[in-house]
Motif scaffolding. Structure first.
Motif, PDB file in Angstrom:
ATOM      1  N   HIS A  66       0.843  -1.203   0.000  1.00 50.57           N
ATOM      2  CA  HIS A  66       0.000   0.000   0.000  1.00 50.57           C
ATOM      3  C   HIS A  66       0.878   1.253   0.000  1.00 50.57           C
ATOM      4  O   HIS A  66       0.680   2.165  -0.802  1.00 50.57           O
ATOM      5  N   GLY A  67       1.865   1.290   0.883  1.00 51.96           N
ATOM      6  CA  GLY A  67       2.746   2.446   0.972  1.00 51.96           C
ATOM      7  C   GLY A  67       3.629   2.647  -0.245  1.00 51.96           C
ATOM      8  O   GLY A  67       4.088   3.752  -0.513  1.00 51.96           O
ATOM      9  N   GLU A  68       3.840   1.577  -1.006  1.00 50.91           N
ATOM     10  CA  GLU A  68       4.680   1.642  -2.207  1.00 50.91           C
ATOM     11  C   GLU A  68       3.853   1.790  -3.487  1.00 50.91           C
ATOM     12  O   GLU A  68       4.418   1.895  -4.576  1.00 50.91           O
ATOM     13  N   SER A  69       2.531   1.818  -3.352  1.00 47.13           N
ATOM     14  CA  SER A  69       1.663   1.911  -4.532  1.00 47.13           C
ATOM     15  C   SER A  69       1.788   3.276  -5.199  1.00 47.13           C
ATOM     16  O   SER A  69       2.130   4.280  -4.558  1.00 47.13           O
ATOM     17  N   ALA A  70       1.492   3.301  -6.481  1.00 46.99           N
ATOM     18  CA  ALA A  70       1.558   4.560  -7.237  1.00 46.99           C
ATOM     19  C   ALA A  70       0.580   5.585  -6.671  1.00 46.99           C
ATOM     20  O   ALA A  70       0.912   6.771  -6.548  1.00 46.99           O
ATOM     21  N   HIS A  71      -0.625   5.143  -6.308  1.00 51.03           N
ATOM     22  CA  HIS A  71      -1.614   6.109  -5.804  1.00 51.03           C
ATOM     23  C   HIS A  71      -1.198   6.683  -4.449  1.00 51.03           C
ATOM     24  O   HIS A  71      -1.431   7.851  -4.182  1.00 51.03           O
ATOM     25  N   PHE A  72      -0.537   5.884  -3.601  1.00 51.56           N
ATOM     26  CA  PHE A  72      -0.102   6.448  -2.319  1.00 51.56           C
ATOM     27  C   PHE A  72       1.104   7.367  -2.525  1.00 51.56           C
ATOM     28  O   PHE A  72       1.216   8.409  -1.874  1.00 51.56           O
ATOM     29  N   LYS A  73       1.990   7.000  -3.424  1.00 45.78           N
ATOM     30  CA  LYS A  73       3.122   7.890  -3.713  1.00 45.78           C
ATOM     31  C   LYS A  73       2.626   9.223  -4.260  1.00 45.78           C
ATOM     32  O   LYS A  73       3.125  10.280  -3.875  1.00 45.78           O
ATOM     33  N   ASP A  74       1.630   9.170  -5.151  1.00 48.37           N
ATOM     34  CA  ASP A  74       1.112  10.403  -5.757  1.00 48.37           C
ATOM     35  C   ASP A  74       0.286  11.239  -4.780  1.00 48.37           C
ATOM     36  O   ASP A  74       0.543  12.435  -4.614  1.00 48.37           O
ATOM     37  N   HIS A  75      -0.709  10.624  -4.158  1.00 48.05           N
ATOM     38  CA  HIS A  75      -1.678  11.386  -3.363  1.00 48.05           C
ATOM     39  C   HIS A  75      -1.344  11.446  -1.874  1.00 48.05           C
ATOM     40  O   HIS A  75      -1.722  12.405  -1.202  1.00 48.05           O
ATOM     41  N   GLY A  76      -0.659  10.426  -1.363  1.00 47.85           N
ATOM     42  CA  GLY A  76      -0.236  10.438   0.033  1.00 47.85           C
ATOM     43  C   GLY A  76       1.040  11.246   0.196  1.00 47.85           C
ATOM     44  O   GLY A  76       1.023  12.374   0.699  1.00 47.85           O
ATOM     45  N   PHE A  77       2.146  10.659  -0.268  1.00 41.16           N
ATOM     46  CA  PHE A  77       3.446  11.331  -0.140  1.00 41.16           C
ATOM     47  C   PHE A  77       3.535  12.592  -0.993  1.00 41.16           C
ATOM     48  O   PHE A  77       4.167  13.570  -0.591  1.00 41.16           O
ATOM     49  N   GLY A  78       2.897  12.586  -2.161  1.00 39.50           N
ATOM     50  CA  GLY A  78       3.018  13.717  -3.075  1.00 39.50           C
ATOM     51  C   GLY A  78       2.127  14.896  -2.754  1.00 39.50           C
ATOM     52  O   GLY A  78       2.496  16.042  -3.006  1.00 39.50           O
ATOM     53  N   GLU A  79       0.948  14.636  -2.206  1.00 36.86           N
ATOM     54  CA  GLU A  79      -0.006  15.719  -1.952  1.00 36.86           C
ATOM     55  C   GLU A  79      -0.258  15.955  -0.465  1.00 36.86           C
ATOM     56  O   GLU A  79      -0.046  17.058   0.031  1.00 36.86           O
ATOM     57  N   ALA A  80      -0.749  14.937   0.237  1.00 39.11           N
ATOM     58  CA  ALA A  80      -1.236  15.144   1.605  1.00 39.11           C
ATOM     59  C   ALA A  80      -0.129  15.294   2.639  1.00 39.11           C
ATOM     60  O   ALA A  80      -0.135  16.252   3.423  1.00 39.11           O
ATOM     61  N   ILE A  81       0.793  14.367   2.678  1.00 42.44           N
ATOM     62  CA  ILE A  81       1.778  14.339   3.769  1.00 42.44           C
ATOM     63  C   ILE A  81       2.608  15.622   3.861  1.00 42.44           C
ATOM     64  O   ILE A  81       2.854  16.097   4.973  1.00 42.44           O
ATOM     65  N   PRO A  82       3.003  16.241   2.759  1.00 46.02           N
ATOM     66  CA  PRO A  82       3.725  17.517   2.897  1.00 46.02           C
ATOM     67  C   PRO A  82       2.908  18.639   3.547  1.00 46.02           C
ATOM     68  O   PRO A  82       3.476  19.630   3.998  1.00 46.02           O
ATOM     69  N   LEU A  83       1.592  18.477   3.597  1.00 49.59           N
ATOM     70  CA  LEU A  83       0.708  19.503   4.168  1.00 49.59           C
ATOM     71  C   LEU A  83       0.362  19.241   5.626  1.00 49.59           C
ATOM     72  O   LEU A  83      -0.439  19.965   6.214  1.00 49.59           O
ATOM     73  N   LEU A  84       0.978  18.199   6.212  1.00 51.29           N
ATOM     74  CA  LEU A  84       0.626  17.822   7.576  1.00 51.29           C
ATOM     75  C   LEU A  84       1.509  18.496   8.615  1.00 51.29           C
ATOM     76  O   LEU A  84       2.706  18.679   8.407  1.00 51.29           O
ATOM     77  N   GLU A  85       0.892  18.790   9.734  1.00 47.82           N
ATOM     78  CA  GLU A  85       1.603  19.252  10.923  1.00 47.82           C
ATOM     79  C   GLU A  85       2.186  18.053  11.663  1.00 47.82           C
ATOM     80  O   GLU A  85       3.280  18.117  12.217  1.00 47.82           O
ATOM     81  N   SER A  86       1.419  16.934  11.671  1.00 50.48           N
ATOM     82  CA  SER A  86       1.901  15.712  12.314  1.00 50.48           C
ATOM     83  C   SER A  86       1.257  14.498  11.666  1.00 50.48           C
ATOM     84  O   SER A  86       0.186  14.589  11.056  1.00 50.48           O
ATOM     85  N   ARG A  87       1.949  13.364  11.830  1.00 47.39           N
ATOM     86  CA  ARG A  87       1.474  12.080  11.304  1.00 47.39           C
ATOM     87  C   ARG A  87       1.888  11.007  12.295  1.00 47.39           C
ATOM     88  O   ARG A  87       3.072  10.857  12.583  1.00 47.39           O
ATOM     89  N   GLU A  88       0.902  10.282  12.804  1.00 49.50           N
ATOM     90  CA  GLU A  88       1.170   9.215  13.768  1.00 49.50           C
ATOM     91  C   GLU A  88       0.593   7.916  13.212  1.00 49.50           C
ATOM     92  O   GLU A  88      -0.503   7.916  12.645  1.00 49.50           O
ATOM     93  N   ARG A  89       1.330   6.814  13.388  1.00 49.72           N
ATOM     94  CA  ARG A  89       0.821   5.506  12.982  1.00 49.72           C
ATOM     95  C   ARG A  89       1.049   4.512  14.115  1.00 49.72           C
ATOM     96  O   ARG A  89       2.061   4.575  14.804  1.00 49.72           O
ATOM     97  N   VAL A  90       0.083   3.603  14.273  1.00 51.25           N
ATOM     98  CA  VAL A  90       0.184   2.541  15.262  1.00 51.25           C
ATOM     99  C   VAL A  90      -0.216   1.252  14.559  1.00 51.25           C
ATOM    100  O   VAL A  90      -1.160   1.231  13.765  1.00 51.25           O
ATOM    101  N   PHE A  91       0.515   0.162  14.875  1.00 53.54           N
ATOM    102  CA  PHE A  91       0.330  -1.102  14.188  1.00 53.54           C
ATOM    103  C   PHE A  91      -0.095  -2.182  15.171  1.00 53.54           C
ATOM    104  O   PHE A  91       0.384  -2.231  16.309  1.00 53.54           O
ATOM    105  N   TYR A  92      -1.003  -3.055  14.700  1.00 56.55           N
ATOM    106  CA  TYR A  92      -1.536  -4.139  15.539  1.00 56.55           C
ATOM    107  C   TYR A  92      -1.647  -5.404  14.703  1.00 56.55           C
ATOM    108  O   TYR A  92      -1.667  -5.348  13.477  1.00 56.55           O
ATOM    109  N   GLU A  93      -1.819  -6.528  15.377  1.00 54.16           N
ATOM    110  CA  GLU A  93      -2.211  -7.777  14.753  1.00 54.16           C
ATOM    111  C   GLU A  93      -3.488  -8.233  15.436  1.00 54.16           C
ATOM    112  O   GLU A  93      -3.642  -8.067  16.653  1.00 54.16           O
TER     113      GLU A  93
END
Length: 98
Positions: A66-93
C-alpha cells in the motif's frame, strides 16, 4: 491473523481541504488493493484538521505494498503528507481464536 493500522494525520492550518481532497483520491484505489480488507478514513467533527484512518490488511507485506503503490506515492506522499503538521501511525495484529 490480520495486520491493523491506525493513523492520525493533522493538517497544517488552512490546509485541511487540500488534505481531504488527497484522501478522497486515495480511498478507491486503496480499497481495491489485493491485500486490503478494510480502509476507512475519518474526520474529527470538532477539529476538521484531524483525520483518523482505520485500515486492515492481510499481512504486513500487504501494508507495505500500500505504501509503495503509485496512488499512495502520488496522493499520500506527493499531496497530503507535505501539508501535515503531524502524522502518527500505530500497528496491531488481530487476535484470532476459538
Amino acid at each position: 491473523m490480520a495486520y491493523v493500522v491506525t493513523a492520525k494525520w493533522t493538517a497544517r492550518d488552512w490546509e485541511e481541504d487540500r488534505v481531504l481532497a488527497a484522501i478522497r483520491k486515495l480511498m478507491g484505489p486503496s480499497r481495491a488493493e489485493p491485500g486490503c480488507r478494510f480502509y476507512q478514513p475519518n474526520r474529527d467533527p470538532e477539529n476538521p484538521r484531524v483525520f483518523f484512518f482505520f485500515e486492515i490488511y492481510d499481512d504486513q507485506d500487504s501494508y507495505r505494498a500500500h505504501g509503495e503503490s503509485a496512488h499512495f506515492k502520488d496522493h499520500g506522499f506527493g499531496e497530503a503528507i507535505p501539508l501535515l503538521e503531524s502524522r502518527e501511525r500505530v500497528f496491531y495484529e488481530t487476535i484470532d481464536g476459538a
